[in-house]
Write a protein that holds these residues in place. Structure first.
Motif, PDB file in Angstrom:
ATOM      1  N   ARG A 163      26.995  39.430  30.158  1.00 14.12           N
ATOM      2  CA  ARG A 163      28.432  39.650  30.277  1.00 14.12           C
ATOM      3  C   ARG A 163      29.129  39.134  29.031  1.00 14.12           C
ATOM      4  NH1 ARG A 163      31.441  37.376  35.570  1.00 14.12           N
ATOM      5  NH2 ARG A 163      31.926  35.682  34.148  1.00 14.12           N
ATOM      6  N   ILE A 164      29.997  39.963  28.455  1.00 14.79           N
ATOM      7  CA  ILE A 164      30.718  39.606  27.231  1.00 14.79           C
ATOM      8  C   ILE A 164      32.207  39.896  27.419  1.00 14.79           C
ATOM      9  CG2 ILE A 164      28.743  39.990  25.715  1.00 14.79           C
ATOM     10  CD1 ILE A 164      29.932  42.713  25.027  1.00 14.79           C
ATOM     11  N   ALA A 165      33.007  39.389  26.491  1.00 13.18           N
ATOM     12  CA  ALA A 165      34.464  39.501  26.614  1.00 13.18           C
ATOM     13  C   ALA A 165      34.944  40.922  26.368  1.00 13.18           C
ATOM     14  CB  ALA A 165      35.144  38.548  25.647  1.00 13.18           C
ATOM     15  N   LYS A 166      35.808  41.387  27.243  1.00 19.50           N
ATOM     16  CA  LYS A 166      36.489  42.660  27.043  1.00 19.50           C
ATOM     17  C   LYS A 166      37.692  42.475  26.122  1.00 19.50           C
ATOM     18  CE  LYS A 166      37.493  45.230  30.747  1.00 19.50           C
ATOM     19  NZ  LYS A 166      38.240  45.721  31.935  1.00 19.50           N
ATOM     20  N   ASN A 167      38.299  41.295  26.182  1.00 22.15           N
ATOM     21  CA  ASN A 167      39.537  41.047  25.429  1.00 22.15           C
ATOM     22  C   ASN A 167      39.533  39.667  24.778  1.00 22.15           C
ATOM     23  OD1 ASN A 167      39.686  40.035  28.217  1.00 22.15           O
ATOM     24  ND2 ASN A 167      41.703  39.286  27.614  1.00 22.15           N
ATOM     25  N   LYS A 168      40.171  39.596  23.618  1.00 22.81           N
ATOM     26  CA  LYS A 168      40.394  38.329  22.924  1.00 22.81           C
ATOM     27  C   LYS A 168      41.839  38.340  22.425  1.00 22.81           C
ATOM     28  CE  LYS A 168      35.586  38.234  21.348  1.00 22.81           C
ATOM     29  NZ  LYS A 168      34.707  38.293  20.162  1.00 22.81           N
ATOM     30  N   ASN A 169      42.750  38.692  23.321  1.00 21.68           N
ATOM     31  CA  ASN A 169      44.139  38.959  22.943  1.00 21.68           C
ATOM     32  C   ASN A 169      45.026  37.720  22.878  1.00 21.68           C
ATOM     33  OD1 ASN A 169      43.585  39.007  25.759  1.00 21.68           O
ATOM     34  ND2 ASN A 169      45.631  39.810  26.169  1.00 21.68           N
ATOM     35  N   THR A 170      44.534  36.577  23.342  1.00 15.13           N
ATOM     36  CA  THR A 170      45.298  35.322  23.254  1.00 15.13           C
ATOM     37  C   THR A 170      44.327  34.198  22.900  1.00 15.13           C
ATOM     38  OG1 THR A 170      44.990  34.622  25.552  1.00 15.13           O
ATOM     39  CG2 THR A 170      46.844  36.148  25.105  1.00 15.13           C
ATOM     40  N   ASP A 252      33.755  42.003  30.448  1.00 12.54           N
ATOM     41  CA  ASP A 252      34.455  41.251  31.487  1.00 12.54           C
ATOM     42  C   ASP A 252      35.779  40.742  30.928  1.00 12.54           C
ATOM     43  OD1 ASP A 252      34.426  39.666  34.131  1.00 12.54           O
ATOM     44  OD2 ASP A 252      34.675  38.066  32.642  1.00 12.54           O
ATOM     45  N   GLU A 253      36.858  40.923  31.686  1.00 11.93           N
ATOM     46  CA  GLU A 253      38.167  40.472  31.207  1.00 11.93           C
ATOM     47  C   GLU A 253      38.252  38.957  31.224  1.00 11.93           C
ATOM     48  OE1 GLU A 253      42.930  40.750  32.319  1.00 11.93           O
ATOM     49  OE2 GLU A 253      41.572  42.351  32.958  1.00 11.93           O
ATOM     50  N   LYS A 254      38.660  38.386  30.097  1.00 14.74           N
ATOM     51  CA  LYS A 254      38.842  36.942  29.982  1.00 14.74           C
ATOM     52  C   LYS A 254      40.288  36.570  30.311  1.00 14.74           C
ATOM     53  CE  LYS A 254      35.375  36.782  29.967  1.00 14.74           C
ATOM     54  NZ  LYS A 254      34.421  36.039  30.786  1.00 14.74           N
ATOM     55  N   VAL A 255      40.467  35.392  30.894  1.00 14.40           N
ATOM     56  CA  VAL A 255      41.813  34.971  31.274  1.00 14.40           C
ATOM     57  C   VAL A 255      42.654  34.754  30.022  1.00 14.40           C
ATOM     58  CG1 VAL A 255      41.038  33.937  33.434  1.00 14.40           C
ATOM     59  CG2 VAL A 255      41.166  32.522  31.387  1.00 14.40           C
ATOM     60  N   SER A 256      43.934  35.108  30.107  1.00 13.10           N
ATOM     61  CA  SER A 256      44.796  35.099  28.920  1.00 13.10           C
ATOM     62  C   SER A 256      45.832  33.988  28.916  1.00 13.10           C
ATOM     63  CB  SER A 256      45.514  36.452  28.791  1.00 13.10           C
ATOM     64  OG  SER A 256      44.574  37.498  28.649  1.00 13.10           O
ATOM     65  N   SER A 257      45.964  33.251  30.021  1.00 10.25           N
ATOM     66  CA  SER A 257      46.993  32.213  30.083  1.00 10.25           C
ATOM     67  C   SER A 257      46.429  30.943  30.693  1.00 10.25           C
ATOM     68  CB  SER A 257      48.184  32.685  30.917  1.00 10.25           C
ATOM     69  OG  SER A 257      47.824  32.803  32.278  1.00 10.25           O
ATOM     70  N   ARG A 258      47.090  29.820  30.403  1.00  7.54           N
ATOM     71  CA  ARG A 258      46.640  28.532  30.940  1.00  7.54           C
ATOM     72  C   ARG A 258      46.724  28.499  32.457  1.00  7.54           C
ATOM     73  NH1 ARG A 258      49.745  23.613  28.568  1.00  7.54           N
ATOM     74  NH2 ARG A 258      48.664  22.690  30.357  1.00  7.54           N
ATOM     75  N   ALA A 259      47.756  29.108  33.029  1.00  5.94           N
ATOM     76  CA  ALA A 259      47.933  29.079  34.482  1.00  5.94           C
ATOM     77  C   ALA A 259      46.771  29.769  35.185  1.00  5.94           C
ATOM     78  CB  ALA A 259      49.254  29.748  34.866  1.00  5.94           C
ATOM     79  N   VAL A 260      46.384  30.942  34.675  1.00  9.43           N
ATOM     80  CA  VAL A 260      45.272  31.674  35.283  1.00  9.43           C
ATOM     81  C   VAL A 260      43.960  30.943  35.008  1.00  9.43           C
ATOM     82  CG1 VAL A 260      44.019  33.866  35.308  1.00  9.43           C
ATOM     83  CG2 VAL A 260      46.501  33.867  35.073  1.00  9.43           C
ATOM     84  N   TYR A 261      43.839  30.349  33.817  1.00  8.55           N
ATOM     85  CA  TYR A 261      42.647  29.563  33.470  1.00  8.55           C
ATOM     86  C   TYR A 261      42.460  28.422  34.473  1.00  8.55           C
ATOM     87  CZ  TYR A 261      39.508  26.620  30.681  1.00  8.55           C
ATOM     88  OH  TYR A 261      38.445  25.857  30.238  1.00  8.55           O
ATOM     89  N   GLN A 262      43.547  27.710  34.763  1.00  6.61           N
ATOM     90  CA  GLN A 262      43.457  26.596  35.709  1.00  6.61           C
ATOM     91  C   GLN A 262      43.063  27.088  37.104  1.00  6.61           C
ATOM     92  OE1 GLN A 262      46.849  23.877  35.810  1.00  6.61           O
ATOM     93  NE2 GLN A 262      46.482  23.462  37.968  1.00  6.61           N
ATOM     94  N   PRO A 393      43.975  37.401  38.646  1.00  3.51           N
ATOM     95  CA  PRO A 393      44.595  38.700  38.346  1.00  3.51           C
ATOM     96  C   PRO A 393      44.030  39.323  37.079  1.00  3.51           C
ATOM     97  CG  PRO A 393      46.113  36.895  37.890  1.00  3.51           C
ATOM     98  CD  PRO A 393      44.948  36.295  38.610  1.00  3.51           C
ATOM     99  N   LYS A 394      43.821  40.639  37.113  1.00  5.00           N
ATOM    100  CA  LYS A 394      43.277  41.378  35.976  1.00  5.00           C
ATOM    101  C   LYS A 394      44.222  42.514  35.611  1.00  5.00           C
ATOM    102  CE  LYS A 394      39.309  39.089  36.343  1.00  5.00           C
ATOM    103  NZ  LYS A 394      38.783  38.169  35.343  1.00  5.00           N
ATOM    104  N   ALA A 395      44.388  42.771  34.313  1.00  5.50           N
ATOM    105  CA  ALA A 395      45.301  43.840  33.904  1.00  5.50           C
ATOM    106  C   ALA A 395      44.895  44.506  32.596  1.00  5.50           C
ATOM    107  CB  ALA A 395      46.721  43.296  33.766  1.00  5.50           C
ATOM    108  N   PHE A 396      43.832  44.017  31.943  1.00  7.88           N
ATOM    109  CA  PHE A 396      43.452  44.530  30.626  1.00  7.88           C
ATOM    110  C   PHE A 396      42.523  45.729  30.802  1.00  7.88           C
ATOM    111  CE2 PHE A 396      41.398  44.642  26.512  1.00  7.88           C
ATOM    112  CZ  PHE A 396      42.401  44.234  25.639  1.00  7.88           C
TER     113      PHE A 396
END
Length: 405
Positions: A163-170, A252-262, A393-396
Motif C-alpha cells: 500500500r502506497i500514498a495516493k496523495n501528498k497534498n499537505t 491509499d488516501e493519506k490523511v491531510s489534516s491534524r484533526a483527522v490524523y488524531q 473521511p476520504k475525499a481525494f
C-alpha cells in the motif's frame, strides 16, 4: 535517595527503549537488504472476490469502483462487491451502472466488520478462491491481482499488497505517506526478510475466501472496531504465513489534516490494545507458540514511533538541565542514550524510499512536533470499550504518483 530512584527509573526506561530500538533497527536493515520474490503472470487463474466496504464515501467510491471493475485481471475470474452503508441513492444507482455488485447494508452500529461479514455471507463461497479487501478510497494498480494470484498459486494462503500514498497534498499527508513506507519496510518487508509472517494493514490484503469468511463469522468480531487486527491474529493462530507482495501496489488516501490524523491514530491505538489483549484472552483458545506468535506479541508491546522520538527529545532536555545544574539523574550515562537515539534515527533513514528525499519532506518534518502532540491527545482520547468504528473521511479522487524506490 531521590537521585537513586531516578537512576532506577531511567535505567528501566533505557532498557525498554534500547530493546525496542534494536528490534526496529535490525528489522529495518533486514528489510532494506531484502530482495523480495517477484511474482510473474501465471496461466492458472484463481477466482477472486474484491470486497469493498464503504461508509458515507460518496465522493470517492465511484472512482474506486470504476478502477476496480476495469482492473487488468481476466474479467471472467474476478468480481467486485460493494457493501454500501449509508451511500446516497444516486451513488448506488451509478455504482450499479458500472456495473459492480452492490449490497445495501444498514446496521444499528456501522462498522467495517459488519459490512465485510454481510458480503462474505451473501456471496457464494464455492465460486471464489480468494477474497481481497479494498477500502473505499483504494485503487489497485495494474498487475495487482495477477501478482496476488501468482502468490496463491505458489502456495501462500494469505498476502498483503504494497500500500502506497495516493496523495501528498499537505505536510500531514506527506508525513503519513512516510509513516506508511517506514511501516512497509519494518513490519512487512523486514518481517519477511527475517522469516516471519508479514503484518497486515487493513486493506489491500488477500485471504482464502473460506478462511476469511470463517474469521468474520467468529463470535465477537462484529463488535470489534479492531477487526483488521483480529484477522491478523486469527491468521497467525491458524499458522498461516502472510506473504508481502512488494510490487502489488494499492493506492491509499493519506490523511491531510491534524484533526483527522488524531482521529485515525486514536483508532489505531485502540486497535493495538485490543489486539494485544487477544494474546492473553482465554476465550481465544490454545495459541501455537510459533515464531510468529512471539514476534507479533513483542511488536505489539511497542508504542507509536512518534512517542519514541518524544522520549528521546525529553532525554535531550534532561541532559541539558544536568549540564547546567550539575545534578545528574540520567542513567546510564548520556553516551548510551545518544547511541540508541542515533540508531533510532537511522531506522527512519534506512526505511524511507529515495523518492522522499526532497524539500517537501524537509518542510513536512517541521510538523512532527505538532503530530507528536496529536499522538498524546489520541492516547487520552482512547476508549478500548468503544463499539463503533472510527471512520476516517476520504475525499481525494486523483490517482497518485507511481514512483517507488
Amino acid at each position: 535517595m531521590i537521585q537513586g530512584i531516578l537512576h532506577i527509573f531511567f535505567l528501566v526506561l533505557f532498557i525498554y527503549m534500547a530493546i525496542n530500538t534494536l528490534y526496529f533497527f535490525i528489522t529495518a536493515v533486514a528489510g532494506k537488504l531484502y530482495r523480495p520474490k517477484i511474482y510473474q503472470t501465471q496461466p492458472g487463474k484463481k477466482r477472486i472476490a474484491v470486497l469493498i466496504p464503504t461508509y458515507k464515501e460518496d465522493e470517492v467510491i465511484l472512482n474506486t469502483a470504476r478502477k476496480a471493475k476495469t482492473h487488468d485481471y481476466p474479467e471472467a475470474y474476478f468480481d467486485v462487491f460493494i457493501a454500501a452503508d449509508q451511500l446516497q441513492p444516486a451513488t448506488i444507482e451509478q455504482l450499479r451502472a458500472i456495473p459492480v455488485h452492490v449490497m445495501e447494508v444498514q446496521f444499528e452500529i456501522s462498522s467495517k466488520a459488519r459490512s465485510l461479514n454481510y458480503l462474505l455471507n451473501n456471496i457464494p463461497e464455492d465460486q471464489y478462491d480468494i477474497a481481497i479487501i479494498v477500502d473505499g478510497d483504494n485503487i489497485m494498480m495494474p498487475g495487482c491481482l495477477e501478482k496476488v494470484n501468482a502468490a496463491f498459486n505458489s502456495g501462500f494462503r494469505a498476502a498483503q499488497c504494497h500500500r502506497i500514498a495516493k496523495n501528498k497534498n499537505t505536510p500531514v499527508a506527506v508525513l503519513d505517506a512516510m509513516s506508511e513506507e517506514i511501516n512497509n519496510n519494518i513490519f512487512r518487508r523486514g518481517q519477511r526478510a527475517l522469516g516471519f509472517s508479514s503484518n497486515t494493514i487493513g486493506s489491500g490484503m488477500a485471504f482464502e475466501f473460506k478462511k476469511l469468511k470463517e474469521i468474520y463469522n467468529k463470535p465477537g468480531i462484529l463488535g470489534n472496531p479492531a477487526c483488521d487486527r483480529e484477522v491478523d491474529f486469527e491468521t497467525m493462530k491458524a499458522d498461516i504465513c502472510i506473504e508481502f507482495i512488494e510490487d502489488a501496489y494499492v493506492l491509499d488516501e493519506k490523511v491531510s489534516s491534524r484533526a483527522v490524523y488524531q482521529r485515525q491514530r486514536t483508532r489505531w491505538l485502540e486497535s493495538q490494545i485490543i489486539h494485544l489483549r487477544l494474546f492473553f484472552d482465554k476465550k481465544s483458545g490454545p495459541l501455537p507458540k510459533t515464531r510468529d506468535y512471539w514476534n507479533k506479541l513483542f511488536s505489539n508491546l511497542a508504542p507509536p514511533r512518534l512517542l519514541f522520538l518524544l522520549v528521546y527529545f525529553v532525554i535531550f532536555v534532561v541532559y541539558g538541565i544536568e549540564y547546567i545544574t550539575k545534578f545528574y539523574i540520567l542513567y546510564p550515562p548520556y553516551i548510551y542514550w545518544f547511541t540508541i537515539t542515533v540508531m533510532y534515527v537511522l531506522v527512519f533513514i534506512v526505511s524511507l524510499p529515495r523518492s522522499f528525499y526532497s524539500w517537501s519532506t524537509v518542510k513536512a518534518l517541521s510538523h512532527v512536533p505538532a503530530l507528536a502532540f496529536s499522538i498524546i491527545k489520541a492516547l487520552f482520547s482512547m476508549k478500548v470499550s468503544r463499539k463503533e468504528f472510527l471512520h476516517t473521511p476520504k475525499a481525494f479522487t486523483q490517482d497518485g504518483a507511481t514512483e517507488h524506490s
